[in-house]
Design an enzyme around this catalytic site. Sequence first.
Site, mmCIF file in Angstrom:
data_model
loop_
_atom_site.group_PDB
_atom_site.id
_atom_site.type_symbol
_atom_site.label_atom_id
_atom_site.label_comp_id
_atom_site.label_asym_id
_atom_site.label_seq_id
_atom_site.Cartn_x
_atom_site.Cartn_y
_atom_site.Cartn_z
ATOM 1 N N GLY A 38 0.840 -1.189 0.000
ATOM 2 C CA GLY A 38 0.000 0.000 0.000
ATOM 3 C C GLY A 38 0.872 1.235 0.000
ATOM 4 O O GLY A 38 2.022 1.198 -0.444
ATOM 5 N N ARG A 63 2.701 6.109 3.393
ATOM 6 C CA ARG A 63 2.130 6.690 4.616
ATOM 7 C C ARG A 63 1.607 5.602 5.559
ATOM 8 O O ARG A 63 1.930 5.577 6.742
ATOM 9 C CB ARG A 63 0.972 7.647 4.237
ATOM 10 C CG ARG A 63 0.322 8.344 5.404
ATOM 11 C CD ARG A 63 -0.888 9.179 4.962
ATOM 12 N NE ARG A 63 -1.977 8.397 4.396
ATOM 13 C CZ ARG A 63 -2.871 7.713 5.104
ATOM 14 N NH1 ARG A 63 -2.817 7.728 6.409
ATOM 15 N NH2 ARG A 63 -3.824 7.013 4.504
ATOM 16 N N GLU A 109 5.562 -3.281 1.057
ATOM 17 C CA GLU A 109 5.725 -3.025 -0.388
ATOM 18 C C GLU A 109 4.957 -1.737 -0.651
ATOM 19 O O GLU A 109 3.725 -1.732 -0.605
ATOM 20 C CB GLU A 109 5.126 -4.170 -1.229
ATOM 21 C CG GLU A 109 5.650 -5.555 -0.892
ATOM 22 C CD GLU A 109 7.074 -5.780 -1.338
ATOM 23 O OE1 GLU A 109 7.569 -5.012 -2.186
ATOM 24 O OE2 GLU A 109 7.704 -6.710 -0.818
ATOM 25 N N CYS A 151 2.066 0.728 -8.880
ATOM 26 C CA CYS A 151 3.156 1.228 -8.032
ATOM 27 C C CYS A 151 4.424 1.442 -8.849
ATOM 28 O O CYS A 151 5.209 2.335 -8.565
ATOM 29 C CB CYS A 151 3.418 0.239 -6.908
ATOM 30 S SG CYS A 151 3.673 -1.441 -7.500
HETATM 31 P P1 NAD Z 1 -3.347 2.478 1.287
HETATM 32 O O1 NAD Z 1 -2.045 2.509 2.000
HETATM 33 O O2 NAD Z 1 -4.284 3.589 1.464
HETATM 34 O O3 NAD Z 1 -4.160 1.155 1.696
HETATM 35 C C1 NAD Z 1 -3.600 -0.127 1.568
HETATM 36 C C2 NAD Z 1 -4.298 -1.060 2.535
HETATM 37 O O4 NAD Z 1 -4.019 -0.633 3.863
HETATM 38 C C3 NAD Z 1 -5.815 -1.087 2.402
HETATM 39 O O5 NAD Z 1 -6.281 -2.400 2.618
HETATM 40 C C4 NAD Z 1 -6.259 -0.166 3.527
HETATM 41 O O6 NAD Z 1 -7.555 -0.454 4.009
HETATM 42 C C5 NAD Z 1 -5.228 -0.496 4.575
HETATM 43 N N1 NAD Z 1 -5.046 0.542 5.602
HETATM 44 C C6 NAD Z 1 -5.273 1.879 5.491
HETATM 45 N N2 NAD Z 1 -5.005 2.480 6.659
HETATM 46 C C7 NAD Z 1 -4.610 1.532 7.518
HETATM 47 C C8 NAD Z 1 -4.199 1.527 8.868
HETATM 48 N N3 NAD Z 1 -4.160 2.650 9.595
HETATM 49 N N4 NAD Z 1 -3.826 0.353 9.436
HETATM 50 C C9 NAD Z 1 -3.851 -0.788 8.721
HETATM 51 N N5 NAD Z 1 -4.258 -0.870 7.440
HETATM 52 C C10 NAD Z 1 -4.621 0.282 6.846
HETATM 53 O O7 NAD Z 1 -2.985 2.251 -0.250
HETATM 54 P P2 NAD Z 1 -3.976 2.130 -1.484
HETATM 55 O O8 NAD Z 1 -4.486 3.485 -1.833
HETATM 56 O O9 NAD Z 1 -4.935 1.025 -1.255
HETATM 57 O O10 NAD Z 1 -2.967 1.627 -2.632
HETATM 58 C C11 NAD Z 1 -2.158 2.467 -3.370
HETATM 59 C C12 NAD Z 1 -0.729 2.413 -2.861
HETATM 60 O O11 NAD Z 1 -0.237 1.077 -2.898
HETATM 61 C C13 NAD Z 1 0.200 3.217 -3.767
HETATM 62 O O12 NAD Z 1 1.072 3.981 -2.966
HETATM 63 C C14 NAD Z 1 0.969 2.136 -4.519
HETATM 64 O O13 NAD Z 1 2.224 2.534 -4.991
HETATM 65 C C15 NAD Z 1 1.063 1.061 -3.486
HETATM 66 N N6 NAD Z 1 1.358 -0.241 -4.113
HETATM 67 C C16 NAD Z 1 2.616 -0.777 -3.954
HETATM 68 C C17 NAD Z 1 2.936 -1.992 -4.561
HETATM 69 C C18 NAD Z 1 4.306 -2.612 -4.403
HETATM 70 O O14 NAD Z 1 4.453 -3.795 -4.683
HETATM 71 N N7 NAD Z 1 5.311 -1.873 -3.966
HETATM 72 C C19 NAD Z 1 1.968 -2.657 -5.323
HETATM 73 C C20 NAD Z 1 0.701 -2.084 -5.463
HETATM 74 C C21 NAD Z 1 0.403 -0.874 -4.840
#
Ligand code: NAD
Length: 504
Positions: free
Chosen positions: A250, A253, A273, A308
């Site tokens: 994700g 942040r 990741e 990503c």
């Molecule tokens: P996000 O960080 O907002 O959410 C990711 C997950 O975390 C979701 O399931 C969300 O519900 C959960 N989450 C949110 N707040 C949380 C908390 N306080 N505690 C625990 N879990 C929490 O990200 P997103 O908008 O869903 O995805 C986009 C991001 O993911 C982009 O930054 C992208 O680059 C990244 N990403 C990285 C990869 C990689 O392999 N490096 C692959 C795909 C996406």
Amino acid sequence: MTTNIAAKKRTSADWHALANSQAIDGRAVIDGRRVGASSGATFDNLSAVDGRSLGPVARCDGADVALAVKAARAAFDDGRWAAQAPAQRKRVMQKFADLLEQNRDELALLETLDVGKPIRYSLAVDVRGAANCLRWYAEAIDKIYDEIAPTPANTLALITREAVGVVGAIVPWNYPMLMASWKIAPALAAGNSVILKPSEKSPLTALRLADLALAAGIPPGVFNVVPGYGQEAGSALALHMDVDCIAFTGSTRVGRQILQYAGQSNLKRVWNELGGKSANIVCADCPDLDAAVRSAVGSIFFNQGQSCNAPSRLFVEAPIEREFIERALALLPAFAPGDPLDPQSTMGAIVDANQFANVMRYIESGKKEGAQLLAGGIQLRPESGGHFIAPTIFGGVDSGMTIAREEIFGPVLSVLAFNEVEAAVRAANASSYGLQAAVWTADLRKAHQTARALRAGTVHVNQYDEDDITVPFGGYKQSGNGRDKSLHAFDKYTELKTTWIKLG
Ligand code: NAD
């Protein structure tokens, strides 16, 4: 929910009819059963295709996470999965992969409805990639050996890998099934129990994966899915004292918060990741300019730019900048956003109104900070109920601009000109991210030197598209730690044990 939909070439009308006939089950999967949240709460899951409601989804919180962890722990401790013979676990996981393929159309449809990606890619990339991932790790189960250390003759030292126990997997919405399978496949293959928390924007395929895992023979309690919000279900999982490891994909942040949760609780292992701002460096001696243009454009606009590893910073050597941009602009009609359920569409919808607003804010900041809007920058198809953005290209971008520094996660390409490759590498590395990078040059020495100098988990030379389950995927710096995919992923889901035996 209709399962086993016969695979056939469907028209846009077929897909819409199928979408309208789906009865979606949004309940959690805990201890082998479909259950509502213990509070009874639900949230409304909106389709990215047209904004209509897809139905209620269980809004799991700490109480449901606690039940899932209890079930996962019991399953791990009694060995109902981990203690099965490796060849048997392999067969079950192969069956799991088969079931994904047999339910290909249904899974692809749910993925497209949830996130708005074109149905052709949900079929060819997401479902196929997830099934392939499960099958690859299934195959690995009975082919990996442990080690014996070269110790004196009167001793024996075994170095063995053991499952860490209960794994929490928290995944984003951009590739829901793929990101989930990159976690659950190696984690289950290693013998762990897993609790998956899908994004609140895209819970549907995760829930179906759990149904299919049970149907394949993965015992109840071994693979649980708790849909819900990050602040509720996600944080409860990451703070839980009986979860041994969190595999998170994700934003940077939230990745930072997950590390804090581990510090506040049981120091569980955290594998992050995270985001990216990948640099694609095209030198004037690029061996195939057309290929470089096609790849630059295709990679940034794939999945509506919500990848990503999207190469969102394009560095072009000054003498070829103009020609490069002209050729890129000529390709844009092929990326016109269309109905995600139309098999002809190559670009679909942005996942939801929030993400749409984020991307539009970045487009406004690019204009305000002096970048030149060369194409796009506008909303399309507003009458559809979905959120569509025209493929957008900014020229004259400076490394200090917000659009060159921050992850936009939308269909926006920033073009930066350079005069010397060393300067491009310095600018590429000046990012806090380090997920991927690329260099295009016919000079072998320059290619190697640049690839070495780029601080990124993956560097491409004269291409950007290769990807395979056999190679690790992950980032340097604030793009994360650990690696998904390949045999290296087992490092995340296993503990290394040394056993000394006195022989004489
Ligand atoms: P996000 O960080 O907002 O959410 C990711 C997950 O975390 C979701 O399931 C969300 O519900 C959960 N989450 C949110 N707040 C949380 C908390 N306080 N505690 C625990 N879990 C929490 O990200 P997103 O908008 O869903 O995805 C986009 C991001 O993911 C982009 O930054 C992208 O680059 C990244 N990403 C990285 C990869 C990689 O392999 N490096 C692959 C795909 C996406």
